[in-house]
Design a protein around this motif. Structure first.
Motif, short mmCIF file in Angstrom:
data_model
loop_
_atom_site.label_atom_id
_atom_site.label_comp_id
_atom_site.label_asym_id
_atom_site.label_seq_id
_atom_site.Cartn_x
_atom_site.Cartn_y
_atom_site.Cartn_z
N VAL A 374 0.82 -1.21 0.00
CA VAL A 374 0.00 0.00 0.00
C VAL A 374 0.86 1.26 0.00
O VAL A 374 0.47 2.29 -0.53
CB VAL A 374 -0.97 0.00 1.22
CG1 VAL A 374 -1.77 1.29 1.28
CG2 VAL A 374 -1.91 -1.19 1.13
N ASP A 375 2.03 1.19 0.61
CA ASP A 375 2.92 2.35 0.62
C ASP A 375 4.36 1.87 0.47
O ASP A 375 4.62 0.67 0.31
CB ASP A 375 2.73 3.19 1.88
CG ASP A 375 3.16 2.48 3.17
OD1 ASP A 375 3.50 1.27 3.11
OD2 ASP A 375 3.18 3.12 4.24
N GLY A 376 5.31 2.80 0.51
CA GLY A 376 6.70 2.44 0.31
C GLY A 376 7.53 2.40 1.57
O GLY A 376 8.60 1.80 1.60
N SER A 377 7.03 3.03 2.64
CA SER A 377 7.81 3.16 3.87
C SER A 377 7.44 2.16 4.94
O SER A 377 8.24 1.87 5.83
CB SER A 377 7.62 4.57 4.44
OG SER A 377 6.24 4.79 4.75
N GLY A 378 6.20 1.65 4.90
CA GLY A 378 5.74 0.77 5.96
C GLY A 378 4.96 1.48 7.04
O GLY A 378 4.61 0.87 8.05
N LEU A 379 4.67 2.77 6.84
CA LEU A 379 3.85 3.48 7.82
C LEU A 379 2.41 2.99 7.82
O LEU A 379 1.71 3.08 8.82
CB LEU A 379 3.86 4.99 7.53
CG LEU A 379 5.12 5.76 7.93
CD1 LEU A 379 5.06 7.18 7.38
CD2 LEU A 379 5.29 5.79 9.44
N SER A 380 1.96 2.45 6.70
CA SER A 380 0.58 2.01 6.59
C SER A 380 0.37 0.67 7.28
O SER A 380 1.17 -0.25 7.13
CB SER A 380 0.18 1.87 5.12
OG SER A 380 -1.13 1.34 5.01
#
Length: 494
Positions: A374-380
């Protein structure tokens, strides 16, 4: 004699008072460190993702261990930390990777690590040389990966662009007296050139070069447009809570200092609402400092065929990836996701980036069906990655056929030495992992992960991934991760 009789009890009282104060301050310091780690706030030198509850009072409270329930602090400087085991030298053990481990023996070693309330996990260990799985526990089940997500994002960018690729920030001129500042998606473009980080491009260098070119052409007054159209779609991932506004910037193809309001600030801090516009205003001031009169500053688009005036280039992608992984940089990872989308022939949205990353994982043979990006950083918290995906990817990164992926391995922090693992592996049961375990951390409230490589005592090079979700005690989960990887590193598991 009277003076001596008076001084003795006074000195004794001072010494006792000092010892008591030292003990109290040490205890509170240790508890403070444990609290920060339990909420996902790691060391200033090595931030990982931030706990959802840290900035949102309404979010689920993070389990924080008390002094009587948590295991000994992994910080060797904390009160009570054992000094009976000598710290190993902070270097990586050399190996030709020719060792061999028994899956049964290694499994016993992993299952033998017990830490109360550390939670369930998705885990896998894979032989880097043969590709054989030597340990697996729910390895195909999708887990919230937190910042270990950055490994797959970086892999796609490297695979598509190559480790020597650089991103260019440029100034073009569609006509005399008109210039356009064009963002090329350099995640580490700085406001000012820095001797401390000389490989990073800066707006100040670009302004100096632009002013020199304009003056050479006899131009002393310009209007300035700025173009950040390389990336499109929402600048803020819709699955992120608004409370993350101090730990992630609105993604832009043009920004300075990662869109942070305070240059050089730490992982926490205010972010700009319009990073591209802010960068353009800074650039305009810098041009004026160079003797160029800047009239209007407005958002615009560079026309095709516009004459190039000046440009600056980023660090190589290899160095960018290593920095993203070493420091667990959320902003840098999100830019890489958009760059992967563009390199894959799609629009520069986060959704397109996630689709491209998934396609590259499949092409590389690292895809597992439980993966959802869902995202690139893993915050989601909507992203899911099984441990098997990570070990497959790490193994591919070590193959001779994929030298372009090598920064995934060289960018991994070394336990007890650098990056997000600098202050970890400090208690007796994890000390053996120092200088031997390399790993990418992942931390959210109720989510903890570690994925990387381990050189075992008998010379085997292993890829591993352990993802803990919903532990009863966040701090204990991080201790378990350190102890289990340290236990693997001591393997003569034949």
């Amino acid at each position: 004699m009277g003076l001596k009789r008076f001084l003795v009890p006074v000195v004794a009282l001072v010494v006792v008072t000092g010892l008591v104060l030292g003990l109290i301050s040490g205890v509170f310091g240790s508890l403070a460190r444990q609290g920060l780690e339990a909420t996902g706030l790691e060391t200033p030198r090595a931030p990982s993702t931030i706990a959802s509850g840290a900035l949102d009072p309404s979010a689920e409270a993070t389990g924080s261990p008390g002094p009587s329930t948590g295991p000994a602090s992994p910080d060797p400087s904390a009160p009570g930390a054992s000094s009976s085991v000598a710290l190993p030298a902070p270097v990586l053990a050399g190996t030709e990777g020719q060792g061999k481990v028994s899956a049964a023996a290694l499994g016993d070693r992993v299952r033998g690590v017990k830490v109360k309330d550390s939670g369930g996990y998705s885990g896998e260990v894979r032989d880097m040389r043969t590709g054989a799985v030597v340990f697996s526990h729910r390895a195909g089940k999708g887990a919230i990966p937190a910042s270990t997500t950055k490994l797959v994002t970086a892999a796609a960018a490297l695979d598509l662009l190559g480790p020597e690729h650089r991103f260019t920030t440029s100034v073009v001129s569609p006509g005399r007296g008109r210039i356009v500042l064009v963002g090329g998606g350099d995640p580490y473009l700085q406001e000012k050139a820095s001797r401390a980080e000389p490989t990073r491009a800066s707006l100040s260098t670009l302004a100096r070069r632009t002013a020199a070119a304009l003056k050479k052409d006899g131009v002393r007054k310009v209007s300035l447009d700025y173009d950040s159209s390389l990336f499109s779609g929402p600048a803020w991932n819709p699955t992120w809570p608004g409370s993350y506004g101090d730990v992630a910037s609105r993604v832009s193809a043009l920004w300075a200092n990662e869109g942070r309001s305070t240059p050089g600030g730490g992982v926490l801090g205010p972010r700009q609402t319009d990073p591209a516009g802010s960068a353009a205003k800074v650039f305009a001031r810098q041009l004026e400092d160079q003797g160029i009169d800047v009239g209007t500053v407005a958002k615009g688009r560079a026309t095709k065929g516009a004459a190039k005036v000046a440009a600056v280039s980023s660090m190589t992608l290899e160095r960018i990836v290593e920095h993203v992984l070493m420091t667990s940089d959320n902003d840098g990872a999100e830019v890489l996701l958009r760059q992967a989308a563009v390199a894959g022939g799609r629009r520069g949205t986060s959704a397109d980036g996630a689709a491209v990353v998934a396609a590259r994982l499949k092409e590389l043979g690292a895809w597992t069906s439980g993966t959802r990006l869902v995202d690139g950083s893993g915050l989601s918290r909507s992203t899911r990655i099984p441990a098997a995906t990570l070990t497959k990817l790490l193994r591919v990164a070590g193959e001779d056929a994929h030298p372009e992926l090598r920064p995934l391995l060289t960018g991994l922090p070394v336990a007890g030495v650098e990056g997000s693992l600098a202050t970890k592996f400090g208690d007796d049961e994890s000390l053996a992992g120092r200088g031997v375990v390399r790993g990418k951390t992942g931390t959210l409230s109720k989510v903890h992960g570690l994925a990387g490589t381990i050189t075992t005592r008998d010379g085997t090079l292993l890829a591993y991934a352990f993802l803990v979700n919903d532990p009863k005690n966040d701090y204990n989960a991080t201790v378990w991760l350190q102890r289990v990887t340290a236990a693997i590193s001591t393997c003569g598991c034949r």
